[in-house]
Design an enzyme around this catalytic site. Structure first.
Site, PDB file in Angstrom:
ATOM      1  N   HIS A 120     -60.130 -10.034 -12.148  1.00  0.00           N
ATOM      2  CA  HIS A 120     -61.455 -11.377 -12.227  1.00  0.00           C
ATOM      3  C   HIS A 120     -62.939 -10.380 -12.129  1.00  0.00           C
ATOM      4  O   HIS A 120     -63.157  -9.464 -10.930  1.00  0.00           O
ATOM      5  CB  HIS A 120     -61.444 -12.408 -10.596  1.00  0.00           C
ATOM      6  CG  HIS A 120     -61.356 -11.963  -8.969  1.00  0.00           C
ATOM      7  ND1 HIS A 120     -62.902 -11.154  -8.835  1.00  0.00           N
ATOM      8  CD2 HIS A 120     -60.274 -10.863  -8.765  1.00  0.00           C
ATOM      9  CE1 HIS A 120     -62.691 -10.923  -7.259  1.00  0.00           C
ATOM     10  NE2 HIS A 120     -61.149 -11.169  -7.726  1.00  0.00           N
ATOM     11  N   ASP A 121     -63.757 -10.872 -12.550  1.00  0.00           N
ATOM     12  CA  ASP A 121     -65.372 -10.694 -12.884  1.00  0.00           C
ATOM     13  C   ASP A 121     -65.285  -9.344 -13.404  1.00  0.00           C
ATOM     14  O   ASP A 121     -66.675  -8.585 -12.544  1.00  0.00           O
ATOM     15  CB  ASP A 121     -65.654 -10.730 -11.694  1.00  0.00           C
ATOM     16  CG  ASP A 121     -65.327 -12.192 -10.945  1.00  0.00           C
ATOM     17  OD1 ASP A 121     -66.113 -13.044 -11.552  1.00  0.00           O
ATOM     18  OD2 ASP A 121     -64.780 -12.594  -9.616  1.00  0.00           O
ATOM     19  N   GLY A 138     -60.493  -6.704  -8.819  1.00  0.00           N
ATOM     20  CA  GLY A 138     -62.213  -7.598  -9.149  1.00  0.00           C
ATOM     21  C   GLY A 138     -63.393  -6.867  -9.184  1.00  0.00           C
ATOM     22  O   GLY A 138     -63.258  -5.882  -7.936  1.00  0.00           O
TER      23      GLY A 138
END
Length: 267
Positions: A120-121, A138
């Site tokens: 994520h991100d 992440g």
């Protein structure tokens, strides 16, 4: 457009011209597939996910899954995948999280081999190559043209600069400067990625300036690394690649900078 009878495309999904969706695929209601996207078979695309034109996704890939965070309840995370990417078998990419601004972004023309994972991100640049089972935690930032060998793993919040090459089985827990080669269980710089620099067609004078910058920054003895980097930028003013290296070194980062092996000198 071609959708296999066994595929499930939920109401609300936006499909571009010439999209091909193979057997047993699932496309969620908040998904956008650009022109010419091809899902070979058994592909799951969910969340708020957009695939750029001409992407090809192979069996078992899962795109747009929630960020792998304990107690995650964020439903507005997004995943954007640039045009022309190839995602081989079992690749997984997660949407963004509340903490990270809600967006995971992949640049165009990336090649992601089997079992690669983008957490994520993350921000991943253009023309990258991820060999088998490369994993990003992440919030990682990966520059354009980076190459990862198989089974390399990048710790969350780490940066890998433009044009760098990271060897197979390397554990990246520190930031890797642009155009470097990096290897090891605990990553170290092994010099510059000279093969990659030559393939880019950089002039010999530019490459020599980059090598000199590497030597003085990582093997110099006067002042701090930051001081030596600033001095190199002044000495080689006007050489964009040296400026990129120095800007990366001086950036306000969350992880420590990856340092060079004692015998590494940019050769």
């Amino acid at each position: 457009m071609s959708v296999h009878p066994s595929a499930v495309v939920e109401d609300g999904a936006a499909l571009g011209a010439g999209v091909q969706i193979g057997p047993f695929c699932h496309v969620g209601p908040r998904v956008t597939l650009g022109d010419g996207v091809r899902l070979v078979s058994h592909v799951s695309v969910g969340g708020i996910t957009a695939l750029g034109a001409g992407c090809t996704v192979y069996p078992g890939a899962v795109l747009g899954g929630d960020g792998q965070i304990r107690g995650n309840d964020f439903t507005e995370g997004r995943l954007e995948i640039g045009a022309g990417c190839v995602l081989r078998e079992m690749v997984s990419m997660n949407v963004g999280s509340r903490r990270g601004g809600g967006l995971t972004r992949i640049g165009p023309n990336g090649y992601f081999m089997a079992n690669a994972h983008v957490g994520h991100d993350c921000r991943v640049g253009a023309d990258v190559t991820f060999a088998n089972s490369v994993a990003l935690g992440g919030h990682c930032e990966i520059g354009d043209g980076v190459i990862f060998g198989g089974l390399a793993a990048v710790q969350q919040f780490c940066r890998v600069g433009k044009g760098a090459m990271v060897g197979g089985l390397t554990g990246v827990n520190r930031d890797v400067i642009p155009y470097a080669m990096a290897f090891g269980d605990h990553v170290e710089l092994a010099g510059l990625n000279l093969v990659g620099l030559k393939r880019r067609g950089l002039p010999r004078a530019t490459i020599n300036a980059m090598r000199a910058t590497f030597r003085v920054v990582f093997h110099g003895r006067e002042g701090s690394i930051a001081d030596r980097a600033r001095a190199a930028r002044e000495r080689y003013a006007g050489i964009a690649e040296v400026a990129e290296m120095v800007d990366f070194i001086l950036a306000d980062a969350k992880q420590e900078l990856c340092l060079a092996r004692r015998r590494g000198d940019g050769h």
